[in-house]
Motif scaffolding. Structure first.
Motif, mmCIF file in Angstrom:
data_model
loop_
_atom_site.group_PDB
_atom_site.id
_atom_site.type_symbol
_atom_site.label_atom_id
_atom_site.label_comp_id
_atom_site.label_asym_id
_atom_site.label_seq_id
_atom_site.Cartn_x
_atom_site.Cartn_y
_atom_site.Cartn_z
ATOM 1 N N UNK A 1 0.852 -1.190 0.000
ATOM 2 C CA UNK A 1 0.000 0.000 0.000
ATOM 3 C C UNK A 1 0.890 1.243 0.000
ATOM 4 N N UNK A 2 0.681 2.113 -0.987
ATOM 5 C CA UNK A 2 1.444 3.364 -1.063
ATOM 6 C C UNK A 2 0.468 4.531 -1.113
ATOM 7 N N UNK A 3 0.804 5.552 -0.331
ATOM 8 C CA UNK A 3 -0.001 6.777 -0.345
ATOM 9 C C UNK A 3 0.933 7.963 -0.469
ATOM 10 N N UNK A 4 0.559 8.929 -1.317
ATOM 11 C CA UNK A 4 1.418 10.066 -1.558
ATOM 12 C C UNK A 4 1.729 10.840 -0.288
ATOM 13 N N UNK A 5 2.965 11.317 -0.177
ATOM 14 C CA UNK A 5 3.343 12.114 0.987
ATOM 15 C C UNK A 5 2.630 13.457 0.939
ATOM 16 N N UNK A 6 2.264 13.969 2.112
ATOM 17 C CA UNK A 6 1.565 15.251 2.245
ATOM 18 C C UNK A 6 0.194 15.251 1.549
ATOM 19 N N UNK A 7 -0.363 14.050 1.326
ATOM 20 C CA UNK A 7 -1.672 13.954 0.693
ATOM 21 C C UNK A 7 -2.757 14.365 1.692
#
Length: 492
Positions: A366-372
């Protein structure tokens, strides 16, 4: 067949200065499949309670039928499901119950299970089966689609299509279209009944709205023209009247009788124009009373610095030993409107929680954009309290935009003075949606946002999302909303 006759019905809740209904008259055939629609807070549940005899009112409701209300209140939810059904309907034949359960695709073994061990969807179906065991009753069915997934909604809608003799409150357009033959609508100023399903009613309403808007423009022009002409004629009359005491340029005396007659004629013409103007004003006042007005809004979403906001690759989520979903893979990219679909219990809410940052046990990548930045609308509304001004301030959102969105969704000015805890279920969901649309975020995540929200507001929310095109991941069981909104569907 018999009739339910409502005559000059006027009703207001105790302590309220505003009437919910005022001198309302109509009649209902008890063989109809009647869809009941109207904005949140317009009085649908109040009207059902009036039929049930729960409130005092003026006017008359005449009916030779017994009313039954759904959903039933289940006193002891730990009881076996069969005992719950027996409490609701003591006099029925077992084969009748089996027939209803079979039509609703509920297996017989649920009867031996504790009622509270059933899923919300199973509980709804069981209570509906019990409802239709009650013979010689006119049924008041209040929002049966809550807690039903897409497949279950289609099944229950097909089931109701085979029945008759009910009023059905639902905010699901496809659901209503499939199973009703008349629409009872609470409008801004009256109640009306039309033959047909919701789509028929909506097309007729749009046609009537267009006609009234055109008539309104025509009458506005007539009123301006008549007003200007009346003023000119009145001024001419005054000028002519002044010449009665003067002389003509030739030095001869003015014929006062002739001048007075001419002035009187002009004044009469002016009065006739004023009457026509007043008639036009009166005609205009009868227009636009039921048009659902809305404001133009400016809503913007933050732009993320990368095209891809999040990615799941073969993700499985666990609660202890229990796996709630398996090998889920998809990406969220800017501009996408993603519908997360699947039966109740398939893990939709768990996927949402993971993306929102909750610490869940999972396998896969699972990857989520930084500062999202994510704006989340939950299913839960019980925490809402306080006034709207404080709510906007505490959540650091633009109060003007927040309230403008709520006005678009049919909040009156008076509603802004009330405590949020006193709002209806649909009004509370609108508060959460308006908050989300007012927040500065890269991604909207909405978990069943439309529960309890009226149909017209649903269509306005669609229009807003389609116009401003935010990136959104949502779970919703309203098939019409999903079909109109989703650019991508992820089936669990």
């Amino acid at each position: 067949m018999s009739l339910i006759k409502v005559a000059n019905l006027t009703f207001a809740h105790e302590g309220s200065y505003d009437n919910i209904f005022e001198n309302v008259s109509f009649q209902i055939d008890t063989d109809w499949k009647l869809g009941f629609t109207g904005r949140n807070g317009r009085g649908k549940t109040s009207f059902l309670n009036l039929l049930l005899g729960k409130y005092e009112y003026s006017g008359k409701i005449a009916a030779n039928v017994h009313f039954e209300y759904f959903p039933f209140h289940v006193e002891n939810k730990q009881s076996n499901t069969l005992d719950v059904i027996n409490d609701i309907c003591p006099d029925y034949l077992h084969w009748q119950l089996m027939r209803e359960l079979s039509l609703l695709e509920v297996s017989e073994d649920v009867l031996d299970r504790p009622y509270d061990s059933l899923s919300n969807g199973e509980q709804t179906k069981v209570l509906l089966a019990a409802l239709f065991l009650r013979e010689n009753s006119f049924l008041l069915i209040d929002e049966p689609t809550n807690h039903l997934d897409l497949n279950a909604r289609k099944l229950v809608s097909d089931y109701l299509q085979t029945k008759s003799g009910f009023i059905l409150v639902s905010h699901d357009r496809s659901f209503l279209d499939n199973c009703v033959d008349h629409i009872l609508s609470i409008n801004k100023t009256d109640i009306e009944i039309q033959k047909g399903n919701f789509t028929n009613w909506w097309e007729n309403k749009k046609r009537q709205d267009r006609f009234e808007l055109a008539e309104n423009e025509k009458l506005k022009k007539d009123i301006r023209r008549l007003s200007d002409a009346s003023k000119r004629t009145s001024n001419w009359s005054d000028e002519v009247e002044k010449t009665k005491n003067g002389t003509r340029n030739s030095g001869s005396k003015v014929d006062k009788g002739y001048v007075g007659h001419k002035a009187a004629k002009m004044m009469k013409r002016s009065k006739a124009m004023e009457q026509r103007q007043q008639s036009a004003i009166d005609a205009r006042s009868r227009l636009l009373r039921n048009i659902e007005t809305s404001e133009n809004l400016k809503i913007s979403q933050l732009t993320y610095h990368k095209r891809q906001l999040a990615e799941l690759e073969n993700v499985s989520i666990y609660y202890g030993e229990k796996r709630v979903c398996q090998d889920v893979s998809f990406t969220i990219e800017q501009g996408e409107r993603i519908a997360l679909s699947g039966k109740n219990g398939s893990g939709k809410s768990s996927i949402i929680k993971l993306i929102c940052g909750e610490n869940l046990t999972y396998t896969g990548t699972f990857r989520r954009g930084s500062q999202l930045k994510i704006s989340y609308v939950s299913q839960e509304t019980s925490h809402l309290q306080g006034n709207l001004t404080d709510y906007a301030r505490n959540n650091r959102i633009d109060e003007s935009l927040f309230k403008a969105i709520l006005r678009k969704l049919d909040f009156s000015r008076a509603q802004f003075e009330k405590d949020i805890s006193a709002f209806s279920g649909g009004q509370k969901k609108k508060v959460l949606i308006a908050k989300s649309l007012s927040e500065q975020a890269h991604l909207l995540i909405w978990d069943e946002p439309l529960n309890f929200i009226d149909i017209i507001s649903r269509m306005q929310i669609e229009e807003l999302l389609l116009e401003y095109a935010p990136t959104i991941l949502f779970v919703e069981h309203d098939s019409e909303f999903c079909n109109n909104m989703a650019t991508k569907i992820i089936e669990l």
